[in-house]
Design a protein around this motif. Structure first.
Motif, PDB file in Angstrom:
ATOM      1  N   GLY A  17       0.218  16.225   1.649  1.00  0.00           N
ATOM      2  CA  GLY A  17       0.549  17.610   1.980  1.00  0.00           C
ATOM      3  C   GLY A  17      -0.186  18.145   3.191  1.00  0.00           C
ATOM      4  N   SER A  18       0.197  19.349   3.602  1.00  0.00           N
ATOM      5  CA  SER A  18      -0.386  19.989   4.778  1.00  0.00           C
ATOM      6  C   SER A  18      -1.880  20.267   4.570  1.00  0.00           C
ATOM      7  N   ASP A  19      -2.579  20.461   5.656  1.00  0.00           N
ATOM      8  CA  ASP A  19      -4.036  20.614   5.612  1.00  0.00           C
ATOM      9  C   ASP A  19      -4.405  22.064   5.303  1.00  0.00           C
ATOM     10  N   ILE A  20      -4.383  22.413   4.030  1.00  0.00           N
ATOM     11  CA  ILE A  20      -4.760  23.776   3.647  1.00  0.00           C
ATOM     12  C   ILE A  20      -6.237  23.872   3.275  1.00  0.00           C
ATOM     13  N   PHE A  21      -6.869  22.737   3.024  1.00  0.00           N
ATOM     14  CA  PHE A  21      -8.259  22.786   2.567  1.00  0.00           C
ATOM     15  C   PHE A  21      -9.256  22.968   3.706  1.00  0.00           C
ATOM     16  N   THR A  22      -8.947  22.442   4.894  1.00  0.00           N
ATOM     17  CA  THR A  22      -9.897  22.566   6.004  1.00  0.00           C
ATOM     18  C   THR A  22     -10.208  24.029   6.344  1.00  0.00           C
ATOM     19  N   PRO A  23      -9.197  24.889   6.572  1.00  0.00           N
ATOM     20  CA  PRO A  23      -9.529  26.294   6.857  1.00  0.00           C
ATOM     21  C   PRO A  23     -10.211  27.002   5.688  1.00  0.00           C
ATOM     22  N   MET A  24      -9.840  26.645   4.461  1.00  0.00           N
ATOM     23  CA  MET A  24     -10.472  27.257   3.289  1.00  0.00           C
ATOM     24  C   MET A  24     -11.946  26.864   3.215  1.00  0.00           C
ATOM     25  N   PHE A  25     -12.219  25.580   3.386  1.00  0.00           N
ATOM     26  CA  PHE A  25     -13.594  25.099   3.264  1.00  0.00           C
ATOM     27  C   PHE A  25     -14.457  25.510   4.449  1.00  0.00           C
ATOM     28  N   LYS A  26     -13.842  25.719   5.589  1.00  0.00           N
ATOM     29  CA  LYS A  26     -14.599  26.169   6.766  1.00  0.00           C
ATOM     30  C   LYS A  26     -15.298  27.490   6.477  1.00  0.00           C
ATOM     31  N   GLU A  27     -14.655  28.348   5.677  1.00  0.00           N
ATOM     32  CA  GLU A  27     -15.248  29.638   5.304  1.00  0.00           C
ATOM     33  C   GLU A  27     -16.502  29.438   4.452  1.00  0.00           C
ATOM     34  N   LEU A  28     -16.631  28.250   3.847  1.00  0.00           N
ATOM     35  CA  LEU A  28     -17.760  27.966   2.968  1.00  0.00           C
ATOM     36  C   LEU A  28     -18.742  26.992   3.614  1.00  0.00           C
ATOM     37  N   ASN A  29     -18.553  26.743   4.918  1.00  0.00           N
ATOM     38  CA  ASN A  29     -19.389  25.770   5.634  1.00  0.00           C
ATOM     39  C   ASN A  29     -19.328  24.387   4.988  1.00  0.00           C
ATOM     40  N   LEU A  30     -18.114  23.981   4.631  1.00  0.00           N
ATOM     41  CA  LEU A  30     -17.880  22.664   4.039  1.00  0.00           C
ATOM     42  C   LEU A  30     -16.857  21.899   4.875  1.00  0.00           C
ATOM     43  N   ARG A  31     -16.917  20.572   4.816  1.00  0.00           N
ATOM     44  CA  ARG A  31     -15.951  19.707   5.484  1.00  0.00           C
ATOM     45  C   ARG A  31     -15.133  18.935   4.456  1.00  0.00           C
ATOM     46  N   VAL A  32     -13.927  18.549   4.852  1.00  0.00           N
ATOM     47  CA  VAL A  32     -12.989  17.884   3.936  1.00  0.00           C
ATOM     48  C   VAL A  32     -12.943  16.390   4.219  1.00  0.00           C
TER      49      VAL A  32
END
Length: 507
Positions: free
Chosen positions: A229-244
């Motif tokens: 699926g599309s990359d929805i986790f990268t922008p979400m995790f960026k808000e938490l200073n996390l990488r996917v």
């Protein structure tokens, strides 16, 4: 729950490990009660009889897929690896749609678009008599010469299982010769009655032969077990200073190697992520985020808070939750007005269906029925926070017609007649044409990430509006289409009547 055993080359199938079933009908709460999630999670030590879950076994199967195909769409989607299907050419028919899916997935994730790397050994009748290990060795050499892969997967098939090919010894010798992982994946179609065991087979091989034992940890890296699926986790995790770290599909071998270095593991669907996430925690010390799946407000809130707790980002999580609630709630209020009075139906894999129903009910859409392709009474961690069916019932209420059927069209007709939905959400699109012939539009969820998180509520609402805009086409199709069933079946009120009375087939 019993421990996962990575010393074995063959993964234990879901029927034995989890108690998976592929046929059942009743209400969601009845299924949940009979599943006894908490009791199973503790190993069923208190009451053996409570571990049994009745299954409505039908006299035949009209259509499904197998574990080998799931290996094809998982191991075959590792970017710098090769999958060898040790099988007749017919088992490779899935390479055509999976190549399209792979190319689209690469484009969505920003990778170089290329064709899938799957080789088929093309077993013939003589191979069934004399064996075909020579073909397998040649195919491994061809894969090495053509692609210089960083890993080679070998998928078994029903024919290789029948004749007892010694794939493991060939893999071991070729691994020593080539200096890369050569990984046997035991996924014969008859090994398990449900294809989800194929996910486990791929993950089992990766965990045994690719993931590195490492004391090094990357405190901001999170494994996300997903499909294409599309990359929805990268922008979400960026808000938490996390990488996917996306795995397994579209991953590189190095992405798989560093699974053990992550701060946590999450998934969008416990059907897919259960085995790998539990094994990573057990064998490599990577904590699995144990929470409801990230669907709807209740699930996403709980999922994010547990992720924040595991990665020590509680404050950032609370800020993100507050910001996203404020952002999406006005959009959702507008969607509710447009979707008012609609009745939906979900036909997908098990845990994914639980999540989609939650999102539909966030949009005030009535859901009286659902068809899941299998049911896992418990997931590998055994943790009650991962009880996705229980979470659905507790936070979003009952589903009166909740059915398990592994894509049986003849049953699907009766189930739709029972609840008469305005639209359906579906994956594995073989059922969608039948719904269209009944005048019911379907949203084929090719991008499985569409409904995840807060934005997912908005995305799914907009997708439903899009398909309802084509309702007239389906109404016209209903007027002119002819169903392939006799009148007695069209009038039948119980879609599971043949499971209860198989003698009717000969009547």
């Amino acid at each position: 729950m019993g421990k996962i055993n990575l010393r074995l080359t063959e993964v234990q199938n879901r029927e034995r490990r989890l108690g998976t079933i592929i046929a059942w009908n009743g209400t969601a709460s009845d299924l949940h009660t009979q599943s006894g999630y908490q009791q199973r999670g503790s190993g069923c030590k208190s009451n053996k009889d409570g571990c049994r879950l009745c299954e409505a076994k039908g006299p035949f199967t009209q259509g499904s897929v197998c574990s080998e195909q799931m290996v094809e769409c998982q191991a075959g989607n590792v970017r710098d690896a090769v999958l060898i299907q040790h099988s007749p050419i017919g088992c490779g028919a899935g390479q055509v749609p999976y190549n399209s899916i792979y190319r689209n997935g690469l484009a969505m994730r920003g990778h170089k678009v290329e064709n899938i790397r799957i080789i088929n050994t093309n077993l013939q009748e003589t191979d069934m008599v004399f064996g075909a290990l020579g073909k397998l060795k040649q195919s491994i050499d061809d894969a090495w010469e053509r692609y210089s892969p960083k890993a080679i997967f070998i998928g078994t098939s029903c024919p290789t299982g029948i004749i007892g090919e010694d794939i493991e010894s060939v893999a071991r010798k070729k691994q020593e010769e080539l200096g890369i992982p050569v990984i046997p994946l035991f996924c014969e179609g008859f090994r398990s009655k449900h294809w989800s065991t194929g996910f486990d087979a791929t993950q089992h091989g990766i965990l045994r032969q690719i993931v590195k034992k490492s004391t090094k940890k990357q405190e901001d890296l999170v494994n996300v077990i997903s499909l294409w699926g599309s990359d929805i986790f990268t922008p979400m995790f960026k808000e938490l200073n996390l990488r996917v770290n996306y795995v397994v599909d579209m991953a590189s071998v190095s992405d798989l190697e560093q699974l053990s270095e992550a701060a946590a593991t999450v998934g969008f669907c416990y059907t897919l992520s259960s085995y790998m996430a539990a094994a990573l925690e057990q064998e490599f010390g990577v904590p699995e985020v144990k929470a409801p799946m990230p669907y709807g407000f209740a699930g996403t809130d709980a999922w994010l808070r547990e992720l924040g707790k595991v990665t020590h980002r509680e404050e950032l999580v609370e800020q993100y939750i507050a910001k996203e609630h404020a952002r999406v709630k006005p959009k959702i209020a507008e969607l509710k007005k447009k979707l008012q009075g609609l009745k939906g139906y979900v036909a997908t894999g098990s845990a994914y269906a639980h999540g989609l129903i939650q999102v539909l009910r966030e949009l005030d859409i009535q859901v009286d029925g659902s068809l899941v392709f299998h049911h896992d009474p418990v997931y590998d961690s055994g943790d009650a926070r991962e009880d996705s069916l229980g979470h659905l019932i507790e936070h979003y209420g009952e589903v009166p017609s909740f059915n398990v059927s592994n894509r049986q069209q003849y049953q699907f007709y009766g189930l739709l007649q029972e609840v008469k939905p305005d639209f359906i959400l579906i994956r594995h699109n073989g059922l969608a044409p039948l719904a269209s012939k009944l005048g019911i539009p379907a949203a084929p969820l090719g991008d499985e990430h569409i409904a995840i998180g807060y934005e997912g509520i908005v995305n799914l609402g907009e997708a439903i509006l899009d398909i309802l805009a084509h309702k007239k086409f389906h109404d016209d199709l209903k007027k002119h289409a002819k169903l392939p069933y006799k009148q007695w079946w069209l009038e039948q009120k119980d879609p599971y009547i043949l499971a209860k009375h198989p003698e009717l087939i000969d009547a």
